[in-house]
Each structure stands twice: as structure tokens, then as C-alpha cells.
Design a protein around this motif. Sequence first.
Motif, PDB file in Angstrom:
ATOM      1  N   ARG A 150       0.999  -1.382  -0.165  1.00 31.96           N
ATOM      2  CA  ARG A 150      -0.158   0.083  -0.444  1.00 31.96           C
ATOM      3  C   ARG A 150       0.998   1.273  -0.266  1.00 31.96           C
ATOM      4  N   ALA A 151       1.684   0.962   0.851  1.00 34.45           N
ATOM      5  CA  ALA A 151       2.661   2.729   0.981  1.00 34.45           C
ATOM      6  C   ALA A 151       3.452   2.546  -0.568  1.00 34.45           C
ATOM      7  N   GLU A 152       3.901   2.199  -1.762  1.00 33.23           N
ATOM      8  CA  GLU A 152       4.168   1.858  -2.486  1.00 33.23           C
ATOM      9  C   GLU A 152       3.250   2.386  -3.553  1.00 33.23           C
ATOM     10  N   LEU A 153       1.690   1.888  -3.814  1.00 31.94           N
ATOM     11  CA  LEU A 153       0.807   2.418  -3.913  1.00 31.94           C
ATOM     12  C   LEU A 153       0.901   4.269  -4.291  1.00 31.94           C
ATOM     13  N   MET A 154       0.616   4.272  -3.138  1.00 34.00           N
ATOM     14  CA  MET A 154       0.207   5.856  -2.300  1.00 34.00           C
ATOM     15  C   MET A 154       1.023   6.687  -2.541  1.00 34.00           C
ATOM     16  N   LYS A 155       2.313   6.400  -2.975  1.00 30.08           N
ATOM     17  CA  LYS A 155       3.497   6.741  -2.521  1.00 30.08           C
ATOM     18  C   LYS A 155       3.271   8.416  -3.786  1.00 30.08           C
ATOM     19  N   ASP A 156       3.246   7.891  -5.271  1.00 34.29           N
ATOM     20  CA  ASP A 156       2.916   8.888  -6.240  1.00 34.29           C
ATOM     21  C   ASP A 156       1.586   9.549  -6.126  1.00 34.29           C
ATOM     22  N   ILE A 157       1.053   9.498  -5.243  1.00 33.68           N
ATOM     23  CA  ILE A 157      -0.926   9.772  -5.363  1.00 33.68           C
ATOM     24  C   ILE A 157      -0.716  11.095  -4.450  1.00 33.68           C
ATOM     25  N   ASP A 158      -1.655  12.428  -4.968  1.00 31.54           N
ATOM     26  CA  ASP A 158      -0.826  13.811  -4.422  1.00 31.54           C
ATOM     27  C   ASP A 158      -2.301  14.703  -4.678  1.00 31.54           C
ATOM     28  N   ALA A 159      -2.527  15.973  -4.534  1.00 34.33           N
ATOM     29  CA  ALA A 159      -3.543  16.575  -4.548  1.00 34.33           C
ATOM     30  C   ALA A 159      -3.561  17.048  -6.222  1.00 34.33           C
ATOM     31  N   HIS A 160      -2.313  16.945  -6.923  1.00 29.71           N
ATOM     32  CA  HIS A 160      -2.469  16.817  -8.091  1.00 29.71           C
ATOM     33  C   HIS A 160      -3.944  15.354  -8.680  1.00 29.71           C
ATOM     34  N   TYR A 161      -3.482  14.377  -8.337  1.00 24.09           N
ATOM     35  CA  TYR A 161      -4.264  12.886  -8.362  1.00 24.09           C
ATOM     36  C   TYR A 161      -5.447  13.034  -8.088  1.00 24.09           C
ATOM     37  N   PHE A 162      -5.991  14.043  -7.393  1.00 20.57           N
ATOM     38  CA  PHE A 162      -7.819  14.091  -7.782  1.00 20.57           C
ATOM     39  C   PHE A 162      -8.095  15.883  -7.829  1.00 20.57           C
ATOM     40  N   GLY A 163      -6.908  16.014  -8.225  1.00 22.27           N
ATOM     41  CA  GLY A 163      -7.950  17.237  -9.237  1.00 22.27           C
ATOM     42  C   GLY A 163      -8.051  18.162  -8.285  1.00 22.27           C
ATOM     43  N   TYR A 164      -6.963  18.587  -7.505  1.00 24.41           N
ATOM     44  CA  TYR A 164      -7.428  19.599  -6.514  1.00 24.41           C
ATOM     45  C   TYR A 164      -6.530  20.958  -6.596  1.00 24.41           C
ATOM     46  N   LEU A 165      -5.894  21.302  -7.651  1.00 26.34           N
ATOM     47  CA  LEU A 165      -4.919  22.214  -8.683  1.00 26.34           C
ATOM     48  C   LEU A 165      -5.063  22.826  -9.818  1.00 26.34           C
ATOM     49  N   ASP A 166      -6.300  21.788 -10.300  1.00 27.79           N
ATOM     50  CA  ASP A 166      -6.480  22.264 -11.498  1.00 27.79           C
ATOM     51  C   ASP A 166      -6.603  23.447 -11.964  1.00 27.79           C
ATOM     52  N   ASP A 167      -8.009  24.162 -11.115  1.00 29.85           N
ATOM     53  CA  ASP A 167      -8.313  25.630 -10.600  1.00 29.85           C
ATOM     54  C   ASP A 167      -7.063  27.134 -11.569  1.00 29.85           C
ATOM     55  N   ASP A 168      -5.625  25.955 -10.870  1.00 32.79           N
ATOM     56  CA  ASP A 168      -4.854  27.330 -10.401  1.00 32.79           C
ATOM     57  C   ASP A 168      -3.968  27.412 -10.914  1.00 32.79           C
ATOM     58  N   ASP A 169      -3.876  26.614 -12.083  1.00 35.64           N
ATOM     59  CA  ASP A 169      -2.753  27.372 -13.298  1.00 35.64           C
ATOM     60  C   ASP A 169      -3.574  28.246 -14.598  1.00 35.64           C
ATOM     61  N   GLY A 170      -4.925  28.459 -14.707  1.00 36.91           N
ATOM     62  CA  GLY A 170      -5.703  29.910 -15.041  1.00 36.91           C
ATOM     63  C   GLY A 170      -6.031  28.331 -16.723  1.00 36.91           C
ATOM     64  N   VAL A 171      -5.504  28.096 -16.887  1.00 33.40           N
ATOM     65  CA  VAL A 171      -5.754  27.568 -18.436  1.00 33.40           C
ATOM     66  C   VAL A 171      -7.615  26.578 -18.388  1.00 33.40           C
ATOM     67  N   LEU A 172      -7.560  26.021 -17.165  1.00 36.48           N
ATOM     68  CA  LEU A 172      -9.081  24.939 -17.443  1.00 36.48           C
ATOM     69  C   LEU A 172     -10.714  26.236 -17.275  1.00 36.48           C
ATOM     70  N   ILE A 173     -10.534  27.276 -16.245  1.00 35.11           N
ATOM     71  CA  ILE A 173     -11.482  27.869 -16.549  1.00 35.11           C
ATOM     72  C   ILE A 173     -12.018  28.914 -17.665  1.00 35.11           C
ATOM     73  N   PRO A 174     -10.677  28.892 -18.227  1.00 32.68           N
ATOM     74  CA  PRO A 174     -11.332  29.525 -20.194  1.00 32.68           C
ATOM     75  C   PRO A 174     -11.917  28.637 -20.699  1.00 32.68           C
ATOM     76  N   LEU A 175     -11.377  27.501 -20.462  1.00 29.89           N
ATOM     77  CA  LEU A 175     -12.075  25.904 -21.626  1.00 29.89           C
ATOM     78  C   LEU A 175     -13.145  26.064 -21.156  1.00 29.89           C
ATOM     79  N   GLU A 176     -13.987  26.151 -19.810  1.00 25.35           N
ATOM     80  CA  GLU A 176     -14.811  25.545 -19.307  1.00 25.35           C
ATOM     81  C   GLU A 176     -15.616  26.762 -19.710  1.00 25.35           C
ATOM     82  N   SER A 177     -15.613  28.205 -19.375  1.00 26.64           N
ATOM     83  CA  SER A 177     -16.161  29.101 -19.831  1.00 26.64           C
ATOM     84  C   SER A 177     -16.927  29.388 -21.652  1.00 26.64           C
ATOM     85  N   ALA A 178     -15.992  28.666 -22.434  1.00 32.64           N
ATOM     86  CA  ALA A 178     -16.026  28.649 -23.910  1.00 32.64           C
ATOM     87  C   ALA A 178     -17.250  27.564 -23.989  1.00 32.64           C
ATOM     88  N   VAL A 179     -16.746  26.461 -23.596  1.00 35.15           N
ATOM     89  CA  VAL A 179     -18.243  24.939 -24.092  1.00 35.15           C
ATOM     90  C   VAL A 179     -19.137  25.380 -23.835  1.00 35.15           C
TER      91      VAL A 179
END
Length: 266
Positions: A150-179
Motif C-alpha cells: 500500500r505504501a508504494e501505491l500511495m507514494k505518487d498520489i497527491d492533490a494533483h491526482y484528485f484534481g484539487y489544483l487544476d483551477d490554479d493554472d488558469g487554463v481550465l476555467i477559460p476552456l470551461e467558459s467557452a464550452v
Amino acid sequence: MARNAEKAMTALARWRRMKEEEERGPLAKRPHDVKECRSLEDAERFRSDITREASKKIAAIQNPGLGEFKLRDLNDEINKLLKLKLTWEGRIKELGGTDYRKYASKELDAQGREVRSARGYKYFGAAKDLPGVRELFEKSNEQEVLRKNRAELMKDIDAHYFGYLDDDDGVLIPLESAVEKEAIAKIEQDFEEKGGETAARQSAKGYEDIYKIEDDGQEDLESHETKVVGDDGRPMTIRHVLIPSQQDIEEVLLEQKKQELLFKYV
């Protein structure tokens, strides 16, 4: 002289051993069912005897010249003794003695994980080189290498894996607004095209009651038909079925009985 001294020492040792056995009293025999043993001292002694016997057999199985059948028999006997030893350790714990399982040493691999061969059936000494056993160990080692804990499987899992910081890069929000704008425009266009036709259709119908029953002006009960206007504005004809009452059914059955009697006797 040395020979007599050795004999005297041997006799003295046997006499002392006999006196110790007399002081201890007769030793109880090991029962087949561990529940029959109610003495903690006897249970400890039985465990020691089993451990001593298993150690002798483990030392004997190191000789590869015993032959395949003898090695397999010795390996089976060792596994039976180890299983019996675990049973007596559980009985010792029930009688209030030491918990040997808690302090038992575990067989670990290079990564510090308990190897799978440490549980269940085990192979000792020259029995590991028997036909079919070596391949089993090689396959087990491959599975241990491929398996991750379990420790090896959870080693590379962080906030980016769950998408918590996807809005901070300023790329996703404009694309969602256009769609979102495209989807809203498409819905408005569909409403203008189809909504106008629906409104015109409703005004042409004058919001007629779709549940209104038109009277055909005929009071002939034999037809039993009623005309109804559907959702699409087209008239529909409903034919009613007359259900006989209980009295009608009884009269029909009575008439049928009469006919059967007339046919039988006349």
C-alpha cells in the motif's frame, strides 16, 4: 583409573537424574487434545518436547542423500510438528502463559516484507531442491517482486491526482467558459426554432381541452362508442365493453343447467 572414574560419574549422574524424577513425580503423557491439558507447566513441557523433536528433524533433512521420498516424509512430519506447536502455544496463552506468537520471529525479504512462504506449508533443507519445489519458489519470488504494498501505491498520489489544483493554472476555467457559452447558445437557438412552432400550434388550437369528450348526438346504447380528441388534435373513437353483472351470469348458468337436464332426460 580413568575408566572407573568415568563409570562412577556415569552412575552418579544416573542416580541424580533418578532422584530428580522422583521429586518431580510421574510425568503426564501428552494428550491428543490440547483441551485436556489443564496445567501450564505440562503445556510448556509439551511445547518444548515438540520443538526439540522438530529441531532434530530439521537437522536431519539437511542431508540431500536421504532420497526424495524420505525428504518428503520428513518435510511432512516437520510441518505437522510446527502445526502442533502452534496449537500448544495457543493453549499456553489460554492458561495464562506466554504469548509465543507475539514474540515469534518472522521471515522477511529484502524489502522488509513477510514472505508468503512463511505461512502455510513450508519446505526445509534439501526439500527445497526437490522436483517441482524449486519452480514453486521461483514463481513465488516473481510474484513477490511484482506485488506492491500500500505504501508504494500511495507514494505518487497527491492533490494533483484528485484534481484539487487544476483551477490554479488558469487554463481550465477559460476552456470551461467557452464550452458553456457554446452550450447556452445552442439551447437558445433550439428554443427559438422549436419554441415558436409549439407556440403557433397552441394558438391555432386555441388551447382546447384535450380531455373534452365530444357528444356524438346519438343515444343509441347498442353502439357504446365515444369520440375523444387526442393530444395531436385528431379524434379517436373509444368502444365501451359491457361487463355482465352477477345476476346475468347466474341466469346464464341456470339456463345452461336446464338445457343439460332436458338433453339428458327428454
